[in-house]
Design a protein around this motif. Structure first.
Motif, PDB file in Angstrom:
ATOM      1  N   THR A 219      13.577  -2.360   9.234  1.00 23.45           N
ATOM      2  CA  THR A 219      14.455  -3.387   8.610  1.00 23.45           C
ATOM      3  C   THR A 219      14.016  -4.704   8.780  1.00 23.45           C
ATOM      4  O   THR A 219      14.341  -5.573   7.409  1.00 23.45           O
ATOM      5  CB  THR A 219      15.456  -3.413   9.077  1.00 23.45           C
ATOM      6  N   SER A 220      12.179  -4.835   9.407  1.00 26.02           N
ATOM      7  CA  SER A 220      12.471  -6.427   8.746  1.00 26.02           C
ATOM      8  C   SER A 220      11.426  -6.302   7.473  1.00 26.02           C
ATOM      9  O   SER A 220      10.456  -5.162   7.635  1.00 26.02           O
ATOM     10  CB  SER A 220      10.906  -5.986  10.083  1.00 26.02           C
ATOM     11  N   ARG A 221      11.686  -8.074   7.296  1.00 24.55           N
ATOM     12  CA  ARG A 221      10.505  -8.254   6.494  1.00 24.55           C
ATOM     13  C   ARG A 221       9.396  -8.424   6.498  1.00 24.55           C
ATOM     14  O   ARG A 221       8.426  -8.169   5.706  1.00 24.55           O
ATOM     15  CB  ARG A 221      11.367  -9.096   5.371  1.00 24.55           C
ATOM     16  N   LEU A 222       8.794  -8.643   7.617  1.00 24.10           N
ATOM     17  CA  LEU A 222       8.142  -9.014   8.165  1.00 24.10           C
ATOM     18  C   LEU A 222       6.767  -7.594   7.982  1.00 24.10           C
ATOM     19  O   LEU A 222       5.745  -7.677   7.479  1.00 24.10           O
ATOM     20  CB  LEU A 222       7.695  -9.204   9.807  1.00 24.10           C
ATOM     21  N   THR A 223       7.175  -6.560   8.403  1.00 21.58           N
ATOM     22  CA  THR A 223       6.852  -5.824   8.586  1.00 21.58           C
ATOM     23  C   THR A 223       6.671  -5.042   7.173  1.00 21.58           C
ATOM     24  O   THR A 223       4.704  -4.696   6.541  1.00 21.58           O
ATOM     25  CB  THR A 223       7.764  -4.206   8.671  1.00 21.58           C
ATOM     26  N   TRP A 224       7.123  -5.205   6.179  1.00 25.46           N
ATOM     27  CA  TRP A 224       6.872  -4.777   4.859  1.00 25.46           C
ATOM     28  C   TRP A 224       5.731  -5.540   4.783  1.00 25.46           C
ATOM     29  O   TRP A 224       5.031  -5.170   3.930  1.00 25.46           O
ATOM     30  CB  TRP A 224       8.241  -4.569   3.800  1.00 25.46           C
ATOM     31  N   SER A 225       5.675  -6.513   4.490  1.00 33.22           N
ATOM     32  CA  SER A 225       5.117  -8.116   4.218  1.00 33.22           C
ATOM     33  C   SER A 225       3.284  -7.331   5.099  1.00 33.22           C
ATOM     34  O   SER A 225       2.724  -6.970   4.108  1.00 33.22           O
ATOM     35  CB  SER A 225       5.403  -9.422   4.505  1.00 33.22           C
ATOM     36  N   ILE A 226       3.370  -7.083   6.074  1.00 41.11           N
ATOM     37  CA  ILE A 226       2.182  -6.891   6.389  1.00 41.11           C
ATOM     38  C   ILE A 226       1.576  -5.659   5.445  1.00 41.11           C
ATOM     39  O   ILE A 226       0.706  -5.730   5.405  1.00 41.11           O
ATOM     40  CB  ILE A 226       2.002  -6.950   7.724  1.00 41.11           C
ATOM     41  N   VAL A 227       2.194  -4.852   5.419  1.00 36.65           N
ATOM     42  CA  VAL A 227       2.144  -3.488   5.269  1.00 36.65           C
ATOM     43  C   VAL A 227       1.095  -3.638   3.364  1.00 36.65           C
ATOM     44  O   VAL A 227       0.451  -3.043   3.234  1.00 36.65           O
ATOM     45  CB  VAL A 227       3.319  -2.542   5.099  1.00 36.65           C
ATOM     46  N   VAL A 228       2.707  -4.671   2.544  1.00 34.59           N
ATOM     47  CA  VAL A 228       1.731  -4.690   0.918  1.00 34.59           C
ATOM     48  C   VAL A 228      -0.250  -5.521   1.408  1.00 34.59           C
ATOM     49  O   VAL A 228      -0.470  -4.797   0.746  1.00 34.59           O
ATOM     50  CB  VAL A 228       3.112  -5.295   1.031  1.00 34.59           C
ATOM     51  N   LEU A 229       0.625  -6.289   2.240  1.00 36.92           N
ATOM     52  CA  LEU A 229      -0.807  -6.947   1.941  1.00 36.92           C
ATOM     53  C   LEU A 229      -2.052  -6.200   2.864  1.00 36.92           C
ATOM     54  O   LEU A 229      -3.009  -6.151   1.817  1.00 36.92           O
ATOM     55  CB  LEU A 229      -1.054  -8.098   3.343  1.00 36.92           C
ATOM     56  N   SER A 230      -2.101  -4.927   3.890  1.00 41.01           N
ATOM     57  CA  SER A 230      -2.691  -4.280   4.229  1.00 41.01           C
ATOM     58  C   SER A 230      -3.221  -3.494   2.854  1.00 41.01           C
ATOM     59  O   SER A 230      -4.587  -2.885   3.160  1.00 41.01           O
ATOM     60  CB  SER A 230      -2.436  -3.056   5.259  1.00 41.01           C
ATOM     61  N   ILE A 231      -2.658  -3.130   2.391  1.00 41.19           N
ATOM     62  CA  ILE A 231      -2.986  -2.265   0.795  1.00 41.19           C
ATOM     63  C   ILE A 231      -3.337  -3.095  -0.055  1.00 41.19           C
ATOM     64  O   ILE A 231      -4.262  -2.578  -0.962  1.00 41.19           O
ATOM     65  CB  ILE A 231      -1.275  -1.177   0.146  1.00 41.19           C
TER      66      ILE A 231
END
Lengths: 448, 341
Positions: free
Chosen positions: B159-171
């Protein structure tokens, strides 16, 4: 999930991954040597058939390498994921061979890529052969280094354990542990042997299925000959392994041989069933265990009575030992008969039923590899680092191991089926006869 | 420089190597599958396969090298990361396995098998996401020590925004790196159609990469203020990185010097990656594990360094040979001779 369950599932998952991986790893270590031999014979005899043999083996090899690489990556990571406490402790002492293994792997990967994509690029076939040497060396040395890690788990040394802390660490002494010579030699030699018999099994199968081409006969003779040589070597080293066990890991030998009482003139027990502490229906070869252990018929062999109950490995490893040794001996005989038969012109070795025996030999050798590893690994129970760390102290505390087990089982099914389907299609759609014809057209007929 | 810093620098360099070659590889698989879907496969498949085939196995070794090396130099990471990462890394392994083997199946065994191409295309794009979770966790806040063992809080993580920002960045970064490299490669192969298509992809993915990268620094201000202030202290590295990014996009836009564009892109990620790494210092896992308290004993450290130097002496000439034969060989790149086994 309690810790006990996590330990259980971690063990099952590790066993599953390794059992699946070693099928491809064994092929991966053995086949480059066979390709190199075929290429070399082809150059020496100036016989295009052997070169084609090397090329077709190489093509199939890529598929097995792919699965070997990815399952190898899986077990490499699982070591830390499933056994974090073990890796934290052992990493201090044994990281060196693990690290060296990645270099061997790197080396092999680079030259395999070059080798596969430079067919016909060099005028001189010898240059192409040179590319195979690093591939074969890299493949064999990854086996050497990774087996050193395993040998260390059986005979840990190269450090002092003082109040639970590791001190005076010497990475080289850890690598050169007493289990290392026999283990490494046995692993490498049985990989060569198994790969040869697997390839022999393919050639024999094609001959049975009606393709009576010279090519398959040459392939069969080459592979059976190499298989014979390495199976003799495997038996010799197996004998040394017995002596190593008697000296350093007597509980494993005693469990594998159902040797309960410490005594001299110890008999070797073949087959049989264990009923409580009573062995039924077994062949007993007098004094053979003493000879296996110490080379002296009257020598005393340590039995299970010398160990407390919680340090004895499961006794079913005897069956695994039987399977491994029986298949080893059988394949040595079969290949010896075949070799002599060809040299002496016996008709028998070219009959259908004899060829079926050879076909069976490939899967049997692979079974022997599995049985041998299971025996070696289960025979180390209850230790993960013999005498230092027990398996249940090493496992993860994570509660999700059972789910991961299901996921990985699914993965291995997909990879297993996928690789078989692809390999079959690859060779069905492009038979030797057709490839030889194609190449003759290209080259203007310099193939015999 | 002490051995701890040397160790982590070596590993960080190899991780960078993996991210770069891995991104080219993963992105290529995705573009290949996407081109199948949009009927442009004819344009892209040859270029992609010609580059990937001789190097796919080498790419994988960079990853193995990194994780074996980190356990070797920092054995305590096995305890913290091994215990907590069982689920995300297992998913990563499964994707890697499907990707690697189905790539080989498709390329060597069953040419033109659509199912296999989709499998490795999709697995490749999910992979950076599953592996980048490790970077998120290293920021701290997701792991708690319960009864002496680390436990990962999945709910907090997902549920962390940090997690999803890193996921989107990696893709986004994967697709961007891959497209820029392949534009250059296609141009070298004098394949105009493929160059134009890939150039378009590169430009499409440039902006999302930059926006998410900036977003993460912003997220860190809330999530890990100490790390955020370290990043600020290293601002020149991120500025250089940004300028290089501008340079890449400008060259792509003007359709010139794709080789320089790719070199600038490498520089951009190099500065950003090492800037990020340096700002993470000295933590491997905030706040539990630093590179100092997890470092291995001196005897092992020295022998690892010796082996590493010897290994490099063997690897660098081999890698050079590989590149000379395939990446920089005009005839091979242009597909004049296919000497596939």
């Amino acid at each position: 999930m309690g810790n006990e369950e996590a330990v259980f599932y971690s063990r099952v998952l590790t066993e599953l991954t390794l059992s699946f991986h070693i099928i491809y790893a064994t092929i991966g270590v053995g086949i480059p040597l066979m390709i190199m031999l075929a290429q070399w014979v082809g150059i020496k005899k100036n016989d295009e058939h052997y070169i084609l043999l090397a090329r077709r083996w190489a093509r199939g090899f890529v598929i097995t390498v792919a699965v070997g690489v990815v399952t190898g990556t899986a077990i490499g990571l699982q070591l830390s994921l499933l056994w974090p406490n073990f890796m934290e402790l052992a990493g201090n002492v044994i990281a060196l061979p693990l690290f060296m293994e990645t270099f061997a792997f790197f080396f092999e990967a680079i030259f395999l890529g070059i080798y596969l994509y430079t067919w016909d690029r060099f005028e001189n076939q010898k240059k192409h052969l040179l590319l195979l040497i690093p591939v074969a060396i890299g493949a064999s040395f990854s086996a050497v280094f990774i087996t050193i890690v395993n040998a260390f788990m059986n005979a840990p040394q190269g450090f002092d354990l003082v109040n639970g802390e590791l001190i005076n660490i010497n990475p080289l002494v850890a690598m050169l542990n007493p289990a290392m010579p026999t283990k490494v030699a046995h692993v490498v030699v049985t990989c060569y042997m198994t790969a040869a018999f697997v390839l022999a099994s393919i050639a024999a199968y094609r001959l049975i299925k009606g393709s009576n081409h010279e090519y398959h006969k040459k392939a069969l003779f080459l592979t059976m000959k190499v298989g014979f040589i390495f199976s003799v070597a495997a038996a010799l080293i197996g004998d040394f392994s017995g002596k190593y066990l008697a000296e350093y890991q007597p509980e494993k030998l005693a469990a594998a041989e159902w040797h309960f009482e410490t005594e001299g003139n110890a008999p070797l027990i073949l087959y049989g069933i264990l009923d409580g502490e009573e062995v039924k229906y077994a062949f007993k070869i007098p004094n053979a265990l003493s000879i296996l252990a110490h080379n002296i018929p009257s020598a005393e062999v340590i039995g299970l009575d010398q160990f407390s109950e919680d340090e004895i490995p499961p006794l079913y490893i005897h069956y695994l030992f039987d399977i491994m040794v029986t298949i080893g001996v059988w394949m040595t005989l079969l290949s010896a008969v075949y070799w002599t038969g060809i040299k002496r012109g016996w008709k028998m070795v070219s009959t259908k039923w004899f060829r079926w025996l050879i076909v069976l030999g490939g899967p049997l050798s692979m079974l022997a590899i599995e049985a041998g590893w299971w025996m070696a690994e289960v025979g180390r129970q209850p230790w993960i680092l013999r005498g230092i760390m027990r398996v249940d102290e090493a496992a993860t505390t994570s509660g999700h191991v059972d789910t991961m087990l299901v996921l990985f089982a699914g993965l291995y099914i997909v990879l297993g089926i996928g690789s078989v389907v692809v390999l079959r299609r690859m060779f069905r759609n492009n038979s030797v006869e057709r490839e030889i014809e194609d190449r003759e057209m290209e080259k203007g007929g310099d193939m015999r | 420089m002490n051995l701890e810093i040397l160790g982590i620098s070596v590993l960080w360099t190899f991780l960078f190597g993996y991210i770069l070659v891995g991104a080219i590889d993963f992105g290529a698989g995705f573009f290949n599958a996407y081109s199948l879907l949009t009927g442009r496969q004819r344009i892209l498949t040859n270029i992609i396969q010609r580059y990937l085939s001789p190097v796919w196995e080498v790419t994988n070794v960079f990853l193995v090298f990194f994780f074996v090396g980190i356990i070797g130099f920092f054995p305590k990471t096995a305890f913290y990361y091994g215990t907590t990462l069982l689920v995300p890394v297992s998913i990563g392994i499964i994707l890697l396995a499907i990707r690697g083997s189905y790539y080989a199946f498709e390329t060597y065994g069953a040419r033109g098998h659509k199912g296999y191409s989709f499998m490795y295309g999709i697995a490749g794009i999910l992979l950076p996401a599953s592996l980048s979770i490790v970077l998120t966790i290293s920021e701290g806040g997701f792991i708690e020590i319960v009864d002496g063992a680390p436990v990962l809080d999945y709910w907090l993580l997902f549920t962390s925004r940090l997690t999803w920002s890193i996921v989107v960045l990696s893709i986004a970064a994967t697709l961007y790196i891959s497209a820029v490299f392949l534009t250059w490669y296609a141009n070298k192969a004098r394949d105009v159609e493929a160059t134009n298509l890939l150039r378009k992809y590169a430009l499409v993915w440039a902006l999302p990469t930059m926006i998410t990268a900036g977003g993460i620094i912003f997220e860190l201000r809330i999530h890990n203020p100490a790390h955020y202030s370290n990043i600020q202290a290293l601002w020149p590295m991120f500025l250089i990185s940004f300028l290089m990014f501008i340079g890449t996009v400008w060259l792509l836009w003007r359709k010139r010097s794709y080789g320089v564009a790719f070199a600038l892109l490498t520089g951009q990620f190099l500065f950003a990656f090492f800037g990020y790494g340096a700002s993470h210092y000295p933590y491997l896992l905030y706040p539990y594990l630093t590179i100092y308290d997890s470092f291995t004993n001196p005897a092992m450290a020295i022998s690892l360094v010796v082996v590493f130097v010897l290994g490099l002496a063997m690897l660098i000439p081999s890698l050079y040979l590989l590149m000379r034969l395939f990446l920089f060989d005009k005839d091979y790149v242009r597909g004049k001779g296919d000497y596939h086994a």
